[in-house]
Scaffold this active site. Structure first.
Site, short mmCIF file in Angstrom:
data_model
loop_
_atom_site.label_atom_id
_atom_site.label_comp_id
_atom_site.label_asym_id
_atom_site.label_seq_id
_atom_site.Cartn_x
_atom_site.Cartn_y
_atom_site.Cartn_z
N ARG A 206 -9.50 -7.47 5.07
CA ARG A 206 -7.91 -7.21 5.48
C ARG A 206 -8.12 -6.08 5.78
O ARG A 206 -7.84 -5.20 6.65
CB ARG A 206 -6.89 -8.03 5.08
CG ARG A 206 -5.98 -7.72 5.78
CD ARG A 206 -4.13 -8.21 4.94
NE ARG A 206 -2.78 -7.32 5.20
CZ ARG A 206 -2.48 -6.92 5.24
NH1 ARG A 206 -2.21 -5.48 3.99
NH2 ARG A 206 -1.42 -6.28 5.82
N HIS B 1 0.48 -2.84 10.94
CA HIS B 1 2.05 -3.33 11.64
C HIS B 1 2.30 -2.49 13.18
O HIS B 1 3.90 -2.59 13.26
CB HIS B 1 3.28 -3.22 10.61
CG HIS B 1 3.20 -3.93 9.28
ND1 HIS B 1 2.55 -5.20 9.49
CD2 HIS B 1 2.31 -2.97 8.50
CE1 HIS B 1 2.80 -5.72 7.64
NE2 HIS B 1 2.02 -4.65 7.44
N GLN C 123 1.06 -11.44 10.77
CA GLN C 123 1.59 -9.73 10.12
C GLN C 123 0.75 -8.55 9.69
O GLN C 123 1.31 -7.32 9.95
CB GLN C 123 1.44 -10.48 8.54
CG GLN C 123 2.12 -9.35 7.40
CD GLN C 123 1.69 -8.61 6.35
OE1 GLN C 123 0.48 -8.11 6.41
NE2 GLN C 123 2.52 -9.26 4.95
N GLN D 236 0.93 -1.31 -0.17
CA GLN D 236 -0.22 0.16 0.12
C GLN D 236 0.56 1.52 0.05
O GLN D 236 1.83 1.44 0.26
CB GLN D 236 -0.68 -0.05 1.31
CG GLN D 236 -1.84 0.82 1.04
CD GLN D 236 -2.89 0.85 2.47
OE1 GLN D 236 -2.76 -0.19 2.78
NE2 GLN D 236 -3.99 1.34 2.43
N SER E 214 4.07 -6.00 3.19
CA SER E 214 2.97 -5.96 3.72
C SER E 214 2.31 -6.67 2.55
O SER E 214 2.31 -7.63 2.48
CB SER E 214 2.88 -4.57 4.48
OG SER E 214 1.89 -4.27 4.55
N LEU E 215 1.33 -5.87 2.25
CA LEU E 215 -0.01 -5.98 1.03
C LEU E 215 0.37 -7.18 0.41
O LEU E 215 0.01 -7.34 0.03
CB LEU E 215 -1.08 -4.79 0.93
CG LEU E 215 -1.40 -5.39 -0.59
CD1 LEU E 215 -3.29 -6.24 0.28
CD2 LEU E 215 -1.85 -4.75 -1.61
#
Length: 311
Positions: free
Chosen positions: A116, A199, A248, A11, A91-92
Site C-alpha cells: 500500500r 486520501h 479508504q 503515518q 488511515s494506516l
C-alpha cells in the site's frame, strides 16, 4: 470489568527508536520483530531502531513499522488480559485495528501495508502532491473554499477533530487553498511533511493494483466492531471490510465522526496503542472529559494496567 476502545495511529507517528524498548523487554516481542523482518525480506527492525530518519519516513517502511509497533503493544495488552470492545485506526492505523480485531493476520497485513505504501508513493509524481492542516475552520467552510478551485485538485483528507482538518492535493492546489482559506478565517494553514496527496482523488490511480493485491489477502469477519475511516460506522463483515479498504485510499478519514459514534457506546476509556500520542490528543478535543491513555512503552503500559485493574 472496564470496557475500553483501542485506537491505532497512522503515518506521521513514526520515530527512530520506536519499539526498541518493547523488543528488549520481551522474547515474545523479539520473535514478532524477527518474524516481521523475514516476512518483509528486509531488516525493518534495524531501520526502526537506528534510522536514518529519512529511510524510516519512506512510506513503504513507515507503514509496516507503525503496524508492527502497534501489534507488539496489542500483544502485550492481550497477555495482560486486556481485550478491547471496539477498535478504530487513523488511515494506516485501520490495518492495526483490523489485526487487533482478528480480521487480518499480522503475517498478511505487513506485506499488504508495505505494498500500500509503495503504491501510494507511486500514485502521483514525487514532490507534486502534498497535504496541509487547516486550523480554526469547519468542514463546510473549507469545502466551500475548495470548490472555488477548478484547475487543481484539492480535497478534504482528514476530519480529525473540531478546528483541525487536513486537506490534500497538488502542491499548486494547496497553495491556492491556503490563500482562500485564510481569507475565510482560518487561523493557520500548516504544510505537512508528507510525500504525497493521500486520501484525495489523486490516489485513485493506485486503486486497481491495490485491489488486485488485496484480493489475494485472507480477510475474516472481525471478532469486534471496527469503526471504518470511510463510513465512521462499525464494520465486522469481511466483504464490507475489503470494499472500505479500497475506498479508504482516496476518501477522507472521518476520525472525529468515528470517535463521536464510539462515545455513544459509553466505553470507560479510549486507549491509543502504538507510537505517539496524536490520537489521544484528538479525542480530548472532541470531548475533554473522556478518559484517554497512550500506551507506547512499558511505563505507559504499566500506568494503563494499573488503572484498568483498579490498583
Amino acid at each position: 470489568m472496564k470496557q475500553v476502545a483501542f485506537m491505532f495511529p497512522g503515518q506521521g507517528s513514526q520515530t527512530v527508536g520506536m519499539g526498541r524498548e518493547l523488543y528488549e523487554a520481551s522474547p515474545k516481542i523479539q520473535k514478532l520483530f524477527d518474524d516481521a523482518d523475514q516476512i518483509l525480506q528486509k531488516n525493518l527492525t534495524k531501520i526502526m531502531f537506528e534510522g536514518p530518519k529519512e529511510e524510516l519516513t519512506e512510506t513503504e517502511n513507515a507503514q509496516p513499522a507503525l503496524l508492527l509497533t502497534s501489534i507488539a503493544l496489542h500483544t502485550m495488552l492481550l497477555d495482560m488480559e486486556v481485550q478491547p470492545v471496539m477498535t478504530v485506526g487513523h488511515s494506516l492505523g485501520e490495518y492495526s485495528a483490523l489485526v487487533a480485531a482478528g480480521a487480518i493476520s499480522l503475517e498478511e497485513a505487513l506485506p499488504l501495508v508495505a505494498k500500500r505504501g509503495k503504491l501510494m508513493e507511486q500514485a502521483f509524481p514525487k514532490g507534486q502532491g502534498t497535504m496541509a492542516a487547516v486550523l480554526g475552520l469547519d468542514s463546510e467552510t473549507i469545502q466551500a473554499g475548495l470548490s472555488e478551485i477548478n484547475e487543481e485538485v484539492v480535497d478534504l483528507a482528514n476530519l480529525n477533530c473540531p478546528g483541525q482538518i487536513v486537506i490534500s492535493g497538488s502542491v499548486k492546489g494547496i497553495e491556492m487553498a491556503k490563500e482562500i482559506l485564510k481569507a475565510k478565517g482560518a487561523k493557520r494553514v500548516l504544510p505537512l511533511n508528507v510525500s504525497g496527496p493521500f486520501h484525495s482523488r489523486l490516489m485513485k490511480s493506485a486503486n486497481e493494483a491495490f485491489s488486485e493485491y488485496l484480493n489475494k489477502v485472507t480477510i475474516n469477519d472481525a471478532a469486534i466492531p471496527i469503526y471504518a475511516n470511510v463510513s465512521a460506522s462499525p464494520v465486522r463483515e469481511n466483504a464490507e471490510i475489503k470494499e472500505l479498504l479500497i475506498k479508504q485510499l482516496y476518501s477522507p478519514v472521518r476520525f472525529e465522526e468515528s470517535i463521536r459514534n464510539m462515545m455513544e457506546k459509553e466505553v470507560d476509556a479510549f486507549v491509543e496503542v502504538g507510537n505517539g500520542k496524536v490520537l489521544s490528543g484528538l479525542v480530548k478535543k472532541v470531548n475533554r472529559n473522556t478518559t484517554t491513555f497512550a500506551v507506547q512503552d512499558t511505563a505507559s503500559l504499566n500506568d494503563f494496567i494499573s488503572w484498568f485493574k483498579g490498583d
